[in-house]
Design an enzyme around this catalytic site. Sequence first.
Site, PDB file in Angstrom:
ATOM      1  N   ASP A  16       0.827  -1.216   0.000  1.00  0.00           N
ATOM      2  CA  ASP A  16       0.000   0.000   0.000  1.00  0.00           C
ATOM      3  C   ASP A  16       0.861   1.266   0.000  1.00  0.00           C
ATOM      4  OD1 ASP A  16      -2.382   1.364  -0.087  1.00  0.00           O
ATOM      5  OD2 ASP A  16      -2.774   1.250   2.062  1.00  0.00           O
ATOM      6  N   GLY A  17       0.308   2.305  -0.625  1.00  0.00           N
ATOM      7  CA  GLY A  17       0.984   3.602  -0.641  1.00  0.00           C
ATOM      8  C   GLY A  17       1.686   3.906  -1.961  1.00  0.00           C
ATOM      9  N   ASN A  64     -10.931  -2.795  -5.396  1.00  0.00           N
ATOM     10  CA  ASN A  64     -10.161  -1.825  -6.187  1.00  0.00           C
ATOM     11  C   ASN A  64     -10.821  -1.520  -7.543  1.00  0.00           C
ATOM     12  OD1 ASN A  64      -6.970  -2.948  -4.875  1.00  0.00           O
ATOM     13  ND2 ASN A  64      -8.127  -1.117  -4.342  1.00  0.00           N
ATOM     14  N   ARG A 183       1.602  -4.119   6.816  1.00  0.00           N
ATOM     15  CA  ARG A 183       0.946  -3.145   5.939  1.00  0.00           C
ATOM     16  C   ARG A 183       1.764  -1.876   5.919  1.00  0.00           C
ATOM     17  NH1 ARG A 183      -5.265  -1.820   4.651  1.00  0.00           N
ATOM     18  NH2 ARG A 183      -4.863  -0.264   3.040  1.00  0.00           N
ATOM     19  N   ILE A 190      -7.150  -4.003   7.741  1.00  0.00           N
ATOM     20  CA  ILE A 190      -6.861  -5.247   7.009  1.00  0.00           C
ATOM     21  C   ILE A 190      -7.395  -5.194   5.567  1.00  0.00           C
ATOM     22  CG2 ILE A 190      -8.899  -6.499   7.870  1.00  0.00           C
ATOM     23  CD1 ILE A 190      -6.977  -8.950   8.205  1.00  0.00           C
TER      24      ILE A 190
HETATM   25  C1  IPE Z   1      -5.661  -2.597  -0.063  1.00  0.00           C
HETATM   26  O1  IPE Z   1      -5.239  -1.307  -0.318  1.00  0.00           O
HETATM   27  C2  IPE Z   1      -5.660  -3.410  -1.307  1.00  0.00           C
HETATM   28  C3  IPE Z   1      -4.345  -3.707  -1.872  1.00  0.00           C
HETATM   29  C4  IPE Z   1      -3.209  -3.331  -1.367  1.00  0.00           C
HETATM   30  C5  IPE Z   1      -4.337  -4.472  -3.081  1.00  0.00           C
HETATM   31  P1  IPE Z   1      -6.292  -0.135  -0.607  1.00  0.00           P
HETATM   32  O2  IPE Z   1      -5.507   1.098  -0.796  1.00  0.00           O
HETATM   33  O3  IPE Z   1      -7.207  -0.535  -1.688  1.00  0.00           O
HETATM   34  O4  IPE Z   1      -7.130  -0.125   0.755  1.00  0.00           O
HETATM   35  P2  IPE Z   1      -7.996   1.011   1.449  1.00  0.00           P
HETATM   36  O5  IPE Z   1      -8.978   1.493   0.436  1.00  0.00           O
HETATM   37  O6  IPE Z   1      -7.061   2.091   1.869  1.00  0.00           O
HETATM   38  O7  IPE Z   1      -8.630   0.320   2.620  1.00  0.00           O
HETATM   39  C1  IPE Z   2      -1.432  -0.057  -3.407  1.00  0.00           C
HETATM   40  O1  IPE Z   2      -1.207   1.280  -3.532  1.00  0.00           O
HETATM   41  C2  IPE Z   2      -1.754  -0.764  -4.696  1.00  0.00           C
HETATM   42  C3  IPE Z   2      -3.198  -1.073  -4.861  1.00  0.00           C
HETATM   43  C4  IPE Z   2      -4.107  -1.003  -3.946  1.00  0.00           C
HETATM   44  C5  IPE Z   2      -3.620  -1.497  -6.181  1.00  0.00           C
HETATM   45  P1  IPE Z   2      -2.412   2.317  -3.634  1.00  0.00           P
HETATM   46  O2  IPE Z   2      -2.780   2.440  -5.067  1.00  0.00           O
HETATM   47  O3  IPE Z   2      -3.519   1.948  -2.730  1.00  0.00           O
HETATM   48  O4  IPE Z   2      -1.698   3.622  -3.142  1.00  0.00           O
HETATM   49  P2  IPE Z   2      -2.322   4.715  -2.171  1.00  0.00           P
HETATM   50  O5  IPE Z   2      -2.775   4.007  -0.938  1.00  0.00           O
HETATM   51  O6  IPE Z   2      -3.464   5.363  -2.893  1.00  0.00           O
HETATM   52  O7  IPE Z   2      -1.198   5.663  -1.912  1.00  0.00           O
HETATM   53 MG    MG Z   3      -4.020   2.376  -0.836  1.00  0.00          MG
END
Ligand code: IPE
Ligand code: IPE
Ligand code: MG
Length: 242
Positions: A16-17, A64, A183, A190
């Site tokens: 994430d991020g 997503n 995470r 989660i």
């Molecule tokens: C969780 O991240 C899903 C993946 C890392 C694939 P998200 O960025 O989608 O989660 P939320 O929306 O912050 O809970």
């Molecule tokens: C994680 O990074 C990858 C996926 C969930 C597909 P994000 O796309 O959620 O990145 P942030 O959380 O918006 O920074």
């Molecule tokens: Mg994210």
Amino acid sequence: MEKNEKIPNHVAIIVDGNGRWATEKGMSRSKGHEAGFVNLQKLTAYMYSRGVKYISAYLFSTENFKRSETEVNFIMNLLTGKLKEILEFCHKEKIHAIFSGRKDKLSNKVLVAMNKIEEETSGYKDRCFNICFNYGGRAEIIDATKKIVNDVNAGKIDINSLDETIYENYLYHKLPAVDLMIRTSGEKRISNFLLWQCSYAEFYFVNTYFPDFKAEDFEMALDDYNKRDRRFGGIDYDKKSN
Ligand code: IPE
Ligand code: IPE
Ligand code: MG
């Protein structure tokens, strides 16, 4: 390796991020997803070298799809374009790659490539890479329940014999429980990842965005994991209580 160091058998990572990593640098979110992918290979190679046997990585959730069509398409194409690279990586590192998630919404071409990767690497027994794509923990439980109901109706299993061990046979893959769930990016939730498998996982949340989460950050997670007292509901009566 330090004496008595505990290495988690199964590590799960919520990648994430990526988006914030890129936008804070004035780049498009897509660049963040690319950087995340590059980091994932380096990081997992390191984690296996430290003795981790199972790694589950959350790359795209069932939720997503709520994102813009442009972003969803970019991530789909990124994974599709990387499947060959994933296969080469798994051969090089001797890893059995498996995919978890719903197969609908994925093109036939992608499904064929995923099956090929799973089959071609199935001989590697010491390391497993569970790639979670179009994955949702609740979806996995629902999908398993449907398969169980079919088998009950077909007389293949007796509903009274259903227990946790049998239930696990119906999940996307039969995996050991998650020991350590990491995470990145500062979110402390989660987000529907491995709900069944994480029932007794230790959670580690870190502010670092995933593309910047390196070997030394994993070492910090390991140090933290080694300080945890995993009780699984029991009590160590030999330990002094106060
Ligand atoms: C969780 O991240 C899903 C993946 C890392 C694939 P998200 O960025 O989608 O989660 P939320 O929306 O912050 O809970
Ligand atoms: C994680 O990074 C990858 C996926 C969930 C597909 P994000 O796309 O959620 O990145 P942030 O959380 O918006 O920074
Ligand atoms: Mg994210």
